[in-house]
Write a protein that holds these residues in place. Sequence first.
Motif, PDB file in Angstrom:
ATOM      1  N   UNK A 148     -16.341 -11.734-163.153  1.00 46.23           N
ATOM      2  CA  UNK A 148     -14.988 -12.373-162.973  1.00 46.23           C
ATOM      3  C   UNK A 148     -15.000 -12.916-161.316  1.00 46.23           C
ATOM      4  N   UNK A 149     -13.958 -13.805-161.336  1.00 44.02           N
ATOM      5  CA  UNK A 149     -13.583 -14.422-159.963  1.00 44.02           C
ATOM      6  C   UNK A 149     -13.007 -13.408-159.183  1.00 44.02           C
ATOM      7  N   UNK A 150     -13.419 -12.800-157.958  1.00 39.17           N
ATOM      8  CA  UNK A 150     -12.570 -11.802-157.259  1.00 39.17           C
ATOM      9  C   UNK A 150     -11.519 -12.411-156.545  1.00 39.17           C
ATOM     10  N   UNK A 151     -11.318 -13.675-156.397  1.00 43.16           N
ATOM     11  CA  UNK A 151     -10.355 -14.550-155.827  1.00 43.16           C
ATOM     12  C   UNK A 151      -9.074 -14.496-156.994  1.00 43.16           C
ATOM     13  N   UNK A 152      -9.542 -14.383-157.957  1.00 41.59           N
ATOM     14  CA  UNK A 152      -8.373 -14.413-159.249  1.00 41.59           C
ATOM     15  C   UNK A 152      -8.097 -13.358-159.785  1.00 41.59           C
ATOM     16  N   UNK A 153      -8.832 -12.515-159.926  1.00 39.77           N
ATOM     17  CA  UNK A 153      -8.904 -11.204-160.534  1.00 39.77           C
ATOM     18  C   UNK A 153      -9.491 -10.029-159.571  1.00 39.77           C
ATOM     19  N   UNK A 154      -8.568  -9.125-159.258  1.00 41.53           N
ATOM     20  CA  UNK A 154      -9.432  -7.983-158.269  1.00 41.53           C
ATOM     21  C   UNK A 154      -9.758  -6.924-159.407  1.00 41.53           C
ATOM     22  N   UNK A 155     -10.474  -5.942-158.867  1.00 47.83           N
ATOM     23  CA  UNK A 155     -11.070  -4.987-159.776  1.00 47.83           C
ATOM     24  C   UNK A 155      -9.897  -4.078-160.328  1.00 47.83           C
ATOM     25  N   UNK A 156      -8.908  -3.751-159.750  1.00 48.28           N
ATOM     26  CA  UNK A 156      -7.817  -3.082-160.226  1.00 48.28           C
ATOM     27  C   UNK A 156      -6.830  -4.022-161.100  1.00 48.28           C
ATOM     28  N   UNK A 157      -7.081  -5.295-160.966  1.00 54.40           N
ATOM     29  CA  UNK A 157      -6.431  -6.066-162.028  1.00 54.40           C
ATOM     30  C   UNK A 157      -7.179  -5.955-163.256  1.00 54.40           C
ATOM     31  N   UNK A 158      -8.526  -6.056-163.355  1.00 48.64           N
ATOM     32  CA  UNK A 158      -9.455  -5.977-164.445  1.00 48.64           C
ATOM     33  C   UNK A 158      -9.234  -4.722-164.944  1.00 48.64           C
ATOM     34  N   UNK A 159      -9.182  -3.536-164.199  1.00 48.70           N
ATOM     35  CA  UNK A 159      -9.197  -2.159-164.775  1.00 48.70           C
ATOM     36  C   UNK A 159      -7.828  -2.197-165.656  1.00 48.70           C
TER      37      UNK A 159
END
Length: 202
Positions: free
Chosen positions: A58-69
């Motif tokens: 995933x693109x960390x600029x658009x989706x953070x780890x916490x957002x993915x989780x």
Amino acid sequence: MERVIYIVHTSPGRTRLRLPWLRSDAKEATSLADGLLQVEGVEEVQVRPYTGSVLCLHDPGQLSLEGLLEEVRRSTGVDVLLRPGEEPPDGDALLRSLTKGSGVARAASLFFKNVNVDVLRATDGHLDLGTLATLTFATAGAVEVAVKGKLPPPPWFSLGWWAFQTFINMERVAIQHTAVPVRHNGNGAAAAPGPDAAGYSE
């Protein structure tokens, strides 16, 4: 199987998770992958149902780890998420066994209760299973002594069993006040009430 999301490894833009229950549900694995690919910022999802592994690029600029989780939790309905080194809470099945006995023990108890009722019916309430078993063993022992003419020493497993029973009967207070090491997730689930099954939480 207890539904837990394990974080195996994370680096910017790359997250590997393990969802053990996917090993028995290939359809849910496919549904999870399809759902995550619809999330903005997710570029690729690799799901291996036979291992329960889920790799998300995933693109960390658009989706953070916490957002993915959060998206994984929402898609699976699973709230228990463990990071490396963390242990899962003990499941409801274990806690239920502590309070009500194991599944095998409950099945055996039901079987012997039914046999006991049959014995009581057959003897018009004059003899129950416990008394019948006691008389049977006592008679078998007396016959063995009469045939061999001597009292044989008890086998090692009988001595071990009686040692265990003696400990249980003599140390009942200590056993009741020994905590059972179980973990719960703070949602109200706990070990059996009373001092004989006090659990701890983490």
